[in-house]
Design a protein around this motif. Structure first.
Motif, mmCIF file in Angstrom:
data_model
loop_
_atom_site.group_PDB
_atom_site.id
_atom_site.type_symbol
_atom_site.label_atom_id
_atom_site.label_comp_id
_atom_site.label_asym_id
_atom_site.label_seq_id
_atom_site.Cartn_x
_atom_site.Cartn_y
_atom_site.Cartn_z
ATOM 1 N N GLY A 155 0.802 -1.211 0.000
ATOM 2 C CA GLY A 155 0.000 0.000 0.000
ATOM 3 C C GLY A 155 0.835 1.260 0.000
ATOM 4 N N PHE A 156 0.261 2.322 0.528
ATOM 5 C CA PHE A 156 0.741 3.687 0.367
ATOM 6 C C PHE A 156 0.984 4.329 1.721
ATOM 7 C CE2 PHE A 156 -0.810 8.199 -0.884
ATOM 8 C CZ PHE A 156 0.484 8.620 -1.168
ATOM 9 N N CYS A 157 2.173 4.907 1.899
ATOM 10 C CA CYS A 157 2.442 5.802 3.025
ATOM 11 C C CYS A 157 2.382 7.220 2.500
ATOM 12 C CB CYS A 157 3.815 5.517 3.642
ATOM 13 S SG CYS A 157 4.326 6.757 4.876
ATOM 14 N N TYR A 158 1.391 7.978 2.941
ATOM 15 C CA TYR A 158 1.211 9.350 2.450
ATOM 16 C C TYR A 158 2.024 10.324 3.284
ATOM 17 C CZ TYR A 158 -0.893 13.837 1.348
ATOM 18 O OH TYR A 158 -1.083 15.146 0.981
ATOM 19 N N TYR A 176 -4.274 7.359 -4.716
ATOM 20 C CA TYR A 176 -3.812 6.177 -3.987
ATOM 21 C C TYR A 176 -4.379 6.060 -2.571
ATOM 22 C CZ TYR A 176 -0.513 6.794 -7.774
ATOM 23 O OH TYR A 176 0.028 6.998 -9.009
ATOM 24 N N GLY A 177 -5.299 6.937 -2.212
ATOM 25 C CA GLY A 177 -5.824 6.936 -0.852
ATOM 26 C C GLY A 177 -6.537 5.656 -0.467
ATOM 27 N N SER A 178 -7.040 4.927 -1.444
ATOM 28 C CA SER A 178 -7.726 3.663 -1.129
ATOM 29 C C SER A 178 -6.759 2.618 -0.598
ATOM 30 C CB SER A 178 -8.434 3.122 -2.377
ATOM 31 O OG SER A 178 -7.489 2.802 -3.386
ATOM 32 N N ARG A 179 -5.433 2.865 -0.773
ATOM 33 C CA ARG A 179 -4.431 1.897 -0.294
ATOM 34 C C ARG A 179 -3.578 2.488 0.820
ATOM 35 N NH1 ARG A 179 -2.181 -1.135 -5.626
ATOM 36 N NH2 ARG A 179 -1.328 -2.525 -4.032
ATOM 37 N N LEU A 180 -4.126 3.490 1.486
ATOM 38 C CA LEU A 180 -3.396 4.203 2.523
ATOM 39 C C LEU A 180 -3.167 3.310 3.741
ATOM 40 C CD1 LEU A 180 -2.263 7.036 3.115
ATOM 41 C CD2 LEU A 180 -4.511 7.645 4.047
ATOM 42 N N ALA A 213 -9.458 12.228 5.740
ATOM 43 C CA ALA A 213 -10.673 11.710 6.375
ATOM 44 C C ALA A 213 -11.606 11.086 5.344
ATOM 45 C CB ALA A 213 -11.381 12.826 7.125
ATOM 46 N N GLU A 214 -11.657 11.676 4.166
ATOM 47 C CA GLU A 214 -12.540 11.166 3.116
ATOM 48 C C GLU A 214 -12.131 9.768 2.658
ATOM 49 O OE1 GLU A 214 -12.236 14.229 0.210
ATOM 50 O OE2 GLU A 214 -13.784 15.494 1.142
ATOM 51 N N LYS A 215 -10.882 9.404 2.908
ATOM 52 C CA LYS A 215 -10.408 8.068 2.525
ATOM 53 C C LYS A 215 -10.653 7.029 3.609
ATOM 54 C CE LYS A 215 -9.295 9.529 -1.398
ATOM 55 N NZ LYS A 215 -10.140 9.119 -2.551
ATOM 56 N N ASN A 216 -11.334 7.446 4.685
ATOM 57 C CA ASN A 216 -11.694 6.532 5.777
ATOM 58 C C ASN A 216 -10.480 5.852 6.393
ATOM 59 O OD1 ASN A 216 -14.557 6.958 5.506
ATOM 60 N ND2 ASN A 216 -14.505 5.664 3.683
ATOM 61 N N ARG A 253 -9.086 16.244 11.204
ATOM 62 C CA ARG A 253 -9.355 14.975 10.524
ATOM 63 C C ARG A 253 -10.664 14.356 10.978
ATOM 64 N NH1 ARG A 253 -5.669 9.732 11.842
ATOM 65 N NH2 ARG A 253 -7.139 8.157 11.149
ATOM 66 N N LEU A 254 -10.948 14.392 12.258
ATOM 67 C CA LEU A 254 -12.107 13.704 12.800
ATOM 68 C C LEU A 254 -13.382 14.536 12.772
ATOM 69 C CD1 LEU A 254 -10.477 11.912 15.868
ATOM 70 C CD2 LEU A 254 -10.942 10.990 13.599
ATOM 71 N N TYR A 255 -13.211 15.861 12.803
ATOM 72 C CA TYR A 255 -14.408 16.718 12.942
ATOM 73 C C TYR A 255 -14.525 17.734 11.821
ATOM 74 C CZ TYR A 255 -13.777 14.696 17.539
ATOM 75 O OH TYR A 255 -13.587 13.804 18.553
#
Length: 257
Positions: A155-158, A176-180, A213-216, A253-255
């Protein structure tokens, strides 16, 4: 959860380093995993970290020879063996993830290098370890590997600072956020144009954390700042400041609406 790269600067006894990290409020650390830069204690670190009450989010594999991965010689094989050993070490020390630098753009990918990564992926799958490739000045190589190696363990380290330093016009998280699998959060600018504390440079952190956050992503908010421009601060003061910045990022990120 909030974590920090363990070698943020300062000459400190190793136990004191982790005790300070815990004292200011961090939950865990990212470990440097090699004898490079004089860190010949690294295999002792997991026990010391855990005795301090911290968890280990991931290790960072050696970077000095990162461009060797594509080479058809003993240097290339040696680096591959190093990464395979890091997978085994993660399993031995119960560390879930390792972060790897792919070669830079000046060292284009090839089939030999891809096959080596597939070997690493196979061992990671066998041992249940995540291998997160980090974005630097290596976007073509990163894109190739993530496209060609379809494994839940690859996967991906952002790295937010590297993103805005090298490729500010590319939306890496959409790509690549789906593989974060891991984060490295630091700001750009300062003496080395990166690894500043968040909010001390030009990055729009509200936008960056909203995108994450959008990438869960469910992992830790991980700081990778260095003390290069903060040597007027004591180690404890630097860590306190880093923790406060991390809490602000965590809130974004959370709020973030």
């Amino acid at each position: 959860m909030i974590t920090i790269y363990d070698w943020f600067g300062y000459e400190l006894p190793i136990k004191e380093r982790y005790q300070l990290i815990k004292k200011v409020g961090f939950d865990g650390v990212l470990l440097w995993w090699s004898e490079g830069f004089g860190r010949n204690y690294y295999r002792d670190a997991p026990q010391i970290v855990r005795e301090a009450g911290l968890f280990i989010e991931n290790i960072h594999t050696p970077v000095q020879n990162q461009n060797h991965l594509w080479l058809d010689n003993l240097d290339g094989e040696s680096l591959t063996d190093c990464y395979l050993q890091c997978v085994a070490d993660c399993a031995e020390f119960e560390i879930p993830t390792m972060v790897v630098h792919l070669p830079s753009e000046d060292n284009p990918y090839n089939t030999l290098g891809l096959n080596r990564i597939k070997r690493i992926a196979e061992k990671a799958e066998q041992l249940g370890i995540n291998v997160a490739f980090e974005n630097l000045r290596n976007l073509a190589n990163l894109a190739y590997v993530l496209k060609q190696v379809d494994s839940l363990r690859i996967g991906f380290c952002y790295d937010c600072g590297h993103h805005y330093h090298y490729y500010p016009d590319d939306d890496l998280l959409s790509m690549y956020g789906s593989r974060l699998m891991a984060l490295h959060l630091h700001d750009i600018g300062g003496s080395y144009s990166q690894h500043q504390l968040p909010f001390d440079g030009p990055i729009n952190w509200a936008a960056a954390m909203k995108k994450i956050a959008e990438k869960n992503y469910s992992g830790a908010t991980a700081i990778e700042a260095m003390n290069w421009d903060y040597k007027h601060l004591s180690a404890e003061k630097f860590l306190q400041e880093a923790f406060e910045r991390a809490k602000r990022l965590e809130a974004l990120r959370l709020y973030n609406p």
